[in-house]
Design a protein around this motif. Structure first.
Motif, short mmCIF file in Angstrom:
data_model
loop_
_atom_site.label_atom_id
_atom_site.label_comp_id
_atom_site.label_asym_id
_atom_site.label_seq_id
_atom_site.Cartn_x
_atom_site.Cartn_y
_atom_site.Cartn_z
N ILE A 78 -1.23 12.65 2.52
CA ILE A 78 -0.73 11.74 1.50
C ILE A 78 -1.59 11.82 0.24
N THR A 79 -2.90 11.93 0.41
CA THR A 79 -3.79 12.04 -0.75
C THR A 79 -3.48 13.29 -1.57
N PHE A 80 -3.27 14.41 -0.90
CA PHE A 80 -2.91 15.65 -1.60
C PHE A 80 -1.56 15.49 -2.30
N ALA A 81 -0.60 14.84 -1.62
CA ALA A 81 0.72 14.68 -2.21
C ALA A 81 0.67 13.87 -3.49
N VAL A 82 -0.09 12.77 -3.47
CA VAL A 82 -0.20 11.93 -4.67
C VAL A 82 -0.98 12.66 -5.77
N ALA A 83 -2.03 13.36 -5.38
CA ALA A 83 -2.84 14.07 -6.38
C ALA A 83 -2.05 15.17 -7.08
N THR A 120 -6.61 1.81 0.29
CA THR A 120 -7.07 1.24 -0.98
C THR A 120 -8.18 2.10 -1.59
N ALA A 121 -9.10 2.55 -0.75
CA ALA A 121 -10.18 3.42 -1.24
C ALA A 121 -9.63 4.74 -1.75
N LEU A 122 -8.66 5.32 -1.04
CA LEU A 122 -8.07 6.59 -1.47
C LEU A 122 -7.32 6.43 -2.79
N ILE A 123 -6.59 5.34 -2.94
CA ILE A 123 -5.86 5.09 -4.20
C ILE A 123 -6.84 4.93 -5.36
N ALA A 124 -7.95 4.24 -5.11
CA ALA A 124 -8.96 4.08 -6.17
C ALA A 124 -9.52 5.43 -6.60
N VAL A 125 -9.75 6.32 -5.64
CA VAL A 125 -10.25 7.66 -5.97
C VAL A 125 -9.20 8.43 -6.77
N LEU A 126 -7.94 8.32 -6.38
CA LEU A 126 -6.87 9.03 -7.09
C LEU A 126 -6.71 8.52 -8.51
N ILE A 127 -6.84 7.21 -8.69
CA ILE A 127 -6.75 6.65 -10.05
C ILE A 127 -7.87 7.20 -10.93
N SER A 140 3.80 1.46 -15.68
CA SER A 140 4.78 1.65 -14.62
C SER A 140 4.08 1.95 -13.29
N SER A 141 2.98 2.71 -13.35
CA SER A 141 2.22 2.99 -12.13
C SER A 141 1.56 1.73 -11.61
N ALA A 142 1.05 0.91 -12.54
CA ALA A 142 0.44 -0.36 -12.13
C ALA A 142 1.45 -1.26 -11.45
N PHE A 143 2.68 -1.27 -11.97
CA PHE A 143 3.73 -2.08 -11.33
C PHE A 143 4.03 -1.57 -9.92
N LEU A 144 4.10 -0.24 -9.77
CA LEU A 144 4.36 0.33 -8.45
C LEU A 144 3.25 -0.04 -7.47
N LEU A 145 2.00 0.04 -7.94
CA LEU A 145 0.87 -0.32 -7.08
C LEU A 145 0.90 -1.80 -6.70
N ALA A 146 1.25 -2.65 -7.67
CA ALA A 146 1.31 -4.09 -7.40
C ALA A 146 2.41 -4.39 -6.38
N THR A 147 3.53 -3.69 -6.51
CA THR A 147 4.63 -3.88 -5.56
C THR A 147 4.23 -3.45 -4.16
N ILE A 148 3.56 -2.31 -4.07
CA ILE A 148 3.09 -1.82 -2.77
C ILE A 148 2.09 -2.80 -2.17
N ALA A 149 1.17 -3.32 -2.98
CA ALA A 149 0.18 -4.29 -2.49
C ALA A 149 0.85 -5.56 -2.00
N ALA A 150 1.86 -6.05 -2.75
CA ALA A 150 2.57 -7.26 -2.35
C ALA A 150 3.31 -7.04 -1.03
N CYS A 151 3.92 -5.87 -0.89
CA CYS A 151 4.62 -5.55 0.37
C CYS A 151 3.64 -5.50 1.54
N ALA A 152 2.44 -4.94 1.30
CA ALA A 152 1.44 -4.85 2.36
C ALA A 152 0.97 -6.23 2.80
N VAL A 153 0.75 -7.11 1.82
CA VAL A 153 0.31 -8.47 2.15
C VAL A 153 1.41 -9.21 2.93
#
Length: 312
Positions: A78-83, A120-127, A140-153
Motif C-alpha cells: 500500500i505504501t508503494f501504491a500511494v507513493a 498513520t505513521a506511514l501516511i505521515a511519511v508519505l506526506i 482535496s487530499s486533506a479532505f480525503l484523509l479526514a474522511t478516512i480518519a472519520a471512517c476509522a474512528v
C-alpha cells in the motif's frame, strides 16, 4: 464440512483474505496501467506479481507468524501504491482504510489500533515525501484523509460496541459457540452445586486452566480435550483459555492426564490446583490459576504450573 463452516474456519478465512488481496491488487494494477508508460507498466507488473507470489507462499506454507508477515506485506504494498500514485488526491489512500477495517473486523480492537497507528505513521511519511512536488497533498487530499480518519474512528466505535454485545451474549448463554464448550457463566453456575457436593463427600476436585501454545488453535484444543475427558469432567470456555473441573481426581491423576493429552495431541500450557473443600470459590480459584498460568506460558520445559491453595 459445508460452505458456512469452511468460511468460518481459520483455513477458510486465510483463503478469503487471499482472494480479497488478489482482487484489490488487481484493481490497483489496472488503475496504474491506465496512467503508465511502458517503463512504469513494467514496474507495476513487477510489484503486482511479487506481491501476489509472496502472499501465495504465505498461504500455502505454514510459516511461523504468517498472518503478521502478510499484513506487513500489505503495508509495504500500500505504501508503494500511494507513493507511486500520480493523482492528487491519490485514491490509493483508501487502501489504508481497507487494511484497518480488515484488522478490526477480524482480530478485534487490539489489532485495529495497532494497524491504525502503523498506517498513520506511514501516511505521515508519505506526506513528507510528497511535500513540495507537483503531486503534493492539497486541500482535496486533506479532505480525503479526514474522511478516512472519520471512517476509522467510526469503525472503532462500532467494533467496541460489537465486543460489548458479544460479551453480554456469551454471558447469557450456556454454550460457547466457538468451541462448543459450556460458557463461563454456565461454569460458575455448575460450580455452585459441585463444590459443596465434593466438600460433603470429602473428595478432591481438581481445577485446571489450559492455554494453547499456538494462536488460533483454541477450538482444536477443545475438540482434543473433549475426546479424552470422562463424562463426569467439565470443560468450559474461560475468556481465551479452557477451564477444566475434574471431579474426584487427585493432583497426580490430573497431571498424568494432561501430560498424556499434550504428548498425543498438541502443545499447550496449563496451571493446576486441587480443592478439598468449598472454602475457596471457583472465581477466586480461576483468578489464582490465571495468575500462575502466566508463569508457564512460553516455557516448554515447565509448561505446567502449580497454584497452591491459600489457607482460608
Amino acid at each position: 464440512m459445508n460452505l458456512p463452516n469452511r468460511i468460518a474456519s481459520e483455513h477458510g478465512l486465510a483463503w478469503v483474505r487471499t482472494a480479497a488481496r488478489l482482487l484489490f491488487a488487481g484493481l490497483v494494477l489496472s488503475y496504474f496501467l491506465m496512467y503508465s508508460n511502458a517503463q512504469s507498466a513494467i514496474t507495476s507488473h513487477l510489484l503486482f506479481w511479487g506481491y501476489i507470489i509472496a502472499q501465495g507462499v504465505l498461504l500455502i506454507r505454514a510459516v511461523p507468524g504468517r498472518e503478521n508477515l502478510a499484513m506487513l506485506l500489505d503495508a509495504i504494498a500500500i505504501t508503494f501504491a500511494v507513493a507511486l500514485d500520480p493523482s492528487t488526491p491519490p485514491p490509493t489512500l483508501a487502501l489504508f482504510l481497507i487494511s484497518v477495517i480488515s484488522a478490526g473486523m477480524l482480530r478485534g480492537l487490539g489489532r485495529f489500533f495497532l494497524i491504525l497507528l502503523a498506517n498513520t505513521a506511514l501516511i505521515a511519511v508519505l506526506i513528507a515525501l510528497r511535500h513540495g512536488k507537483p503531486t503534493a497533498f492539497e486541500s482535496s487530499s486533506a479532505f480525503l484523509l479526514a474522511t478516512i480518519a472519520a471512517c476509522a474512528v467510526y469503525l472503532g466505535v462500532l467494533i467496541y460496541r460489537n465486543k460489548i454485545l458479544t460479551r453480554l451474549a456469551q454471558e447469557a448463554t450456556w454454550k460457547d459457540p466457538e468451541t462448543g464448550l459450556i460458557s463461563h457463566h454456565a461454569l460458575v453456575a455448575t460450580a455452585g452445586w459441585l463444590l459443596p457436593l465434593h466438600d460433603r463427600l470429602a473428595a478432591n476436585l481438581t481445577v485446571v486452566l489450559i492455554s494453547p501454545a499456538q494462536a488460533g488453535t483454541l477450538t482444536q484444543l477443545a475438540d482434543n480435550l473433549a475426546q479424552r475427558l470422562r463424562k463426569s469432567d467439565i470443560a468450559a470456555r474461560y475468556e481465551d483459555v479452557i477451564a477444566l473441573l475434574l471431579p474426584c481426581t487427585t493432583l497426580t491423576a490430573a497431571e498424568n492426564l494432561l501430560s498424556d493429552v499434550r504428548e498425543s495431541t498438541q502443545p499447550f500450557y496449563a496451571s493446576i490446583t486441587t480443592l478439598t473443600n468449598d472454602q475457596h470459590g471457583l472465581e477466586e480459584t480461576l483468578v489464582r490459576l490465571e495468575h500462575h498460568l502466566g508463569r508457564a506460558v512460553g516455557n516448554a520445559e515447565h509448561w505446567l504450573a502449580h497454584a497452591p491453595v491459600q489457607s482460608a
